[in-house]
Design a protein around this motif. Structure first.
Motif, PDB file in Angstrom:
ATOM      1  N   LEU A  10       0.827  -1.198   0.000  1.00 41.23           N
ATOM      2  CA  LEU A  10       0.000   0.000   0.000  1.00 41.23           C
ATOM      3  C   LEU A  10       0.866   1.255   0.000  1.00 41.23           C
ATOM      4  O   LEU A  10       0.541   2.237  -0.677  1.00 41.23           O
ATOM      5  CB  LEU A  10      -0.921  -0.020   1.225  1.00 41.23           C
ATOM      6  CG  LEU A  10      -2.038   1.020   1.305  1.00 41.23           C
ATOM      7  CD1 LEU A  10      -3.160   0.491   2.195  1.00 41.23           C
ATOM      8  CD2 LEU A  10      -1.556   2.346   1.847  1.00 41.23           C
ATOM      9  N   SER A  11       1.963   1.236   0.730  1.00 43.30           N
ATOM     10  CA  SER A  11       2.841   2.402   0.789  1.00 43.30           C
ATOM     11  C   SER A  11       3.414   2.745  -0.581  1.00 43.30           C
ATOM     12  O   SER A  11       3.810   3.884  -0.838  1.00 43.30           O
ATOM     13  CB  SER A  11       3.979   2.160   1.778  1.00 43.30           C
ATOM     14  OG  SER A  11       4.751   1.030   1.396  1.00 43.30           O
ATOM     15  N   VAL A  68      -3.802  -3.488   7.361  1.00 49.37           N
ATOM     16  CA  VAL A  68      -5.018  -3.361   6.560  1.00 49.37           C
ATOM     17  C   VAL A  68      -4.784  -3.970   5.185  1.00 49.37           C
ATOM     18  O   VAL A  68      -3.641  -4.158   4.753  1.00 49.37           O
ATOM     19  CB  VAL A  68      -5.454  -1.885   6.408  1.00 49.37           C
ATOM     20  CG1 VAL A  68      -5.830  -1.289   7.753  1.00 49.37           C
ATOM     21  CG2 VAL A  68      -4.348  -1.058   5.752  1.00 49.37           C
ATOM     22  N   LYS A  78       0.237  -1.129   6.396  1.00 46.71           N
ATOM     23  CA  LYS A  78      -0.072  -0.697   7.754  1.00 46.71           C
ATOM     24  C   LYS A  78      -0.407   0.787   7.772  1.00 46.71           C
ATOM     25  O   LYS A  78       0.173   1.580   7.028  1.00 46.71           O
ATOM     26  CB  LYS A  78       1.105  -0.964   8.694  1.00 46.71           C
ATOM     27  CG  LYS A  78       1.349  -2.438   8.979  1.00 46.71           C
ATOM     28  CD  LYS A  78       2.391  -2.623  10.069  1.00 46.71           C
ATOM     29  CE  LYS A  78       2.552  -4.098  10.426  1.00 46.71           C
ATOM     30  NZ  LYS A  78       3.507  -4.286  11.549  1.00 46.71           N
ATOM     31  N   CYS A  79      -1.345   1.135   8.626  1.00 46.76           N
ATOM     32  CA  CYS A  79      -1.683   2.540   8.849  1.00 46.76           C
ATOM     33  C   CYS A  79      -0.802   3.072   9.985  1.00 46.76           C
ATOM     34  O   CYS A  79      -0.570   2.373  10.970  1.00 46.76           O
ATOM     35  CB  CYS A  79      -3.149   2.694   9.246  1.00 46.76           C
ATOM     36  SG  CYS A  79      -4.335   2.141   8.007  1.00 46.76           S
ATOM     37  N   PRO A 104      -8.431   7.540   9.897  1.00 51.33           N
ATOM     38  CA  PRO A 104      -6.996   7.313   9.644  1.00 51.33           C
ATOM     39  C   PRO A 104      -6.185   8.605   9.675  1.00 51.33           C
ATOM     40  O   PRO A 104      -6.643   9.652   9.216  1.00 51.33           O
ATOM     41  CB  PRO A 104      -6.990   6.682   8.251  1.00 51.33           C
ATOM     42  CG  PRO A 104      -8.216   7.234   7.587  1.00 51.33           C
ATOM     43  CD  PRO A 104      -9.246   7.407   8.675  1.00 51.33           C
ATOM     44  N   GLU A 106      -2.201   9.686   8.668  1.00 51.94           N
ATOM     45  CA  GLU A 106      -0.907   9.305   8.096  1.00 51.94           C
ATOM     46  C   GLU A 106       0.147  10.344   8.488  1.00 51.94           C
ATOM     47  O   GLU A 106      -0.076  11.548   8.376  1.00 51.94           O
ATOM     48  CB  GLU A 106      -1.020   9.202   6.572  1.00 51.94           C
ATOM     49  CG  GLU A 106       0.284   8.961   5.845  1.00 51.94           C
ATOM     50  CD  GLU A 106       0.889   7.590   6.123  1.00 51.94           C
ATOM     51  OE1 GLU A 106       2.064   7.376   5.768  1.00 51.94           O
ATOM     52  OE2 GLU A 106       0.178   6.733   6.694  1.00 51.94           O
ATOM     53  N   GLN A 121      -2.365   8.085  -0.720  1.00 53.32           N
ATOM     54  CA  GLN A 121      -1.999   7.003   0.199  1.00 53.32           C
ATOM     55  C   GLN A 121      -2.984   6.929   1.362  1.00 53.32           C
ATOM     56  O   GLN A 121      -3.431   5.851   1.751  1.00 53.32           O
ATOM     57  CB  GLN A 121      -0.586   7.205   0.722  1.00 53.32           C
ATOM     58  CG  GLN A 121      -0.120   6.073   1.649  1.00 53.32           C
ATOM     59  CD  GLN A 121       1.274   6.312   2.198  1.00 53.32           C
ATOM     60  OE1 GLN A 121       1.933   7.294   1.848  1.00 53.32           O
ATOM     61  NE2 GLN A 121       1.731   5.430   3.061  1.00 53.32           N
ATOM     62  N   GLN A 125      -5.666   3.844   2.393  1.00 52.34           N
ATOM     63  CA  GLN A 125      -5.792   3.274   3.733  1.00 52.34           C
ATOM     64  C   GLN A 125      -7.258   3.259   4.165  1.00 52.34           C
ATOM     65  O   GLN A 125      -7.747   2.260   4.706  1.00 52.34           O
ATOM     66  CB  GLN A 125      -4.962   4.081   4.730  1.00 52.34           C
ATOM     67  CG  GLN A 125      -3.465   3.980   4.530  1.00 52.34           C
ATOM     68  CD  GLN A 125      -2.688   4.870   5.486  1.00 52.34           C
ATOM     69  OE1 GLN A 125      -3.266   5.531   6.342  1.00 52.34           O
ATOM     70  NE2 GLN A 125      -1.375   4.890   5.337  1.00 52.34           N
ATOM     71  N   CYS A 128      -9.210   0.579   2.404  1.00 52.01           N
ATOM     72  CA  CYS A 128      -8.926  -0.738   2.996  1.00 52.01           C
ATOM     73  C   CYS A 128      -9.742  -0.929   4.274  1.00 52.01           C
ATOM     74  O   CYS A 128     -10.351  -1.990   4.479  1.00 52.01           O
ATOM     75  CB  CYS A 128      -7.441  -0.863   3.313  1.00 52.01           C
ATOM     76  SG  CYS A 128      -6.354  -1.034   1.877  1.00 52.01           S
TER      77      CYS A 128
END
Length: 219
Positions: A10-11, A68, A78-79, A104, A106, A121, A125, A128
């Motif tokens: 995801l990142s 996630v 990961k968040c 969320p 970030e 991004q 998250q 997800c």
């Protein structure tokens, strides 16, 4: 829907949105280089990802490093931080009473950008979390270390559609194992992969064109 073994990081969406070549060098060719920015960023995220920190203050439960995934996007990760706010329209959480609305957050070491890579991004998250918890998340935040404040991000349909399109393109390039060429910009000077990417060479003619021109001149 993607199978679990086909999930991408995801990142990587943030890398991809910023520079497709940078993403491919890291996630396809597995090349990486450190500079001051990446080291500071790693330290910044290490603190945010401390999974042992589970904090509950009043109506807010804060979880860090929450894993996630999304089968629809084919992404997992990961968040940094997910806050759960008590809300009658929220969702149940294991080990907690009542209903909770996920929010969320970030963390980024620098300052707000002129592009939307960070927002994308964060939105991924949230998408997800929505898929996992069967809920709707309308907003999240970006926390920038230099400014030391949050920037609220509406997670509208335009941002979500960009996430869908970018994640689909990521999978297509990953399947092909293709590292794209991109037009060099000023941002290349601060990139930790500058010496691996060699953006200056991309401004020059391809070798095939150079050889063809040389052969024509010799005839």
């Amino acid at each position: 829907m993607y199978a679990q073994e086909d999930f991408l990081q995801l990142s990587g969406l943030q890398h991809f949105a910023f520079c497709r070549r940078q993403w491919a060098l890291i996630h396809i060719e597995h090349q990486w280089a450190e500079n001051l920015r990446t080291v500071e960023g790693d330290l910044f995220h290490t603190r945010a990802h401390d999974e042992k920190q589970r904090e509950k203050r009043g109506d807010i439960l804060t979880l860090r490093g929450l894993s996630v995934f999304s089968s629809a996007l084919g992404l997992s990760g990961k968040c940094d931080v997910v806050e759960f706010h008590t809300d009658p329209a929220g969702v149940p959480l294991r080990g907690e009473t009542g209903l909770w609305r996920p929010y969320p957050v970030e963390y980024k070491r620098g300052s707000p950008k002129t592009h939307q890579a960070d927002e994308l991004q964060l939105c991924a998250q949230a998408m997800c979390l929505e898929e996992m918890l069967c809920c709707s998340i309308l907003e999240g935040s970006l926390y920038y270390g230099e400014a030391r404040r949050r920037t609220r991000v509406p997670l509208d349909e335009s941002l979500r559609q960009q996430v869908r399109e970018l994640s689909k393109e990521m999978h297509q390039l990953y399947t092909r194992g293709y590292t794209p060429k991109v037009k060099p910009t000023r941002s290349c000077n601060a990139c930790s992969l500058k010496d691996l990417c060699l953006p200056a060479l991309l401004r020059k003619k391809p070798v095939a064109d150079y050889l063809a021109q040389a052969m024509e001149g010799s005839l």
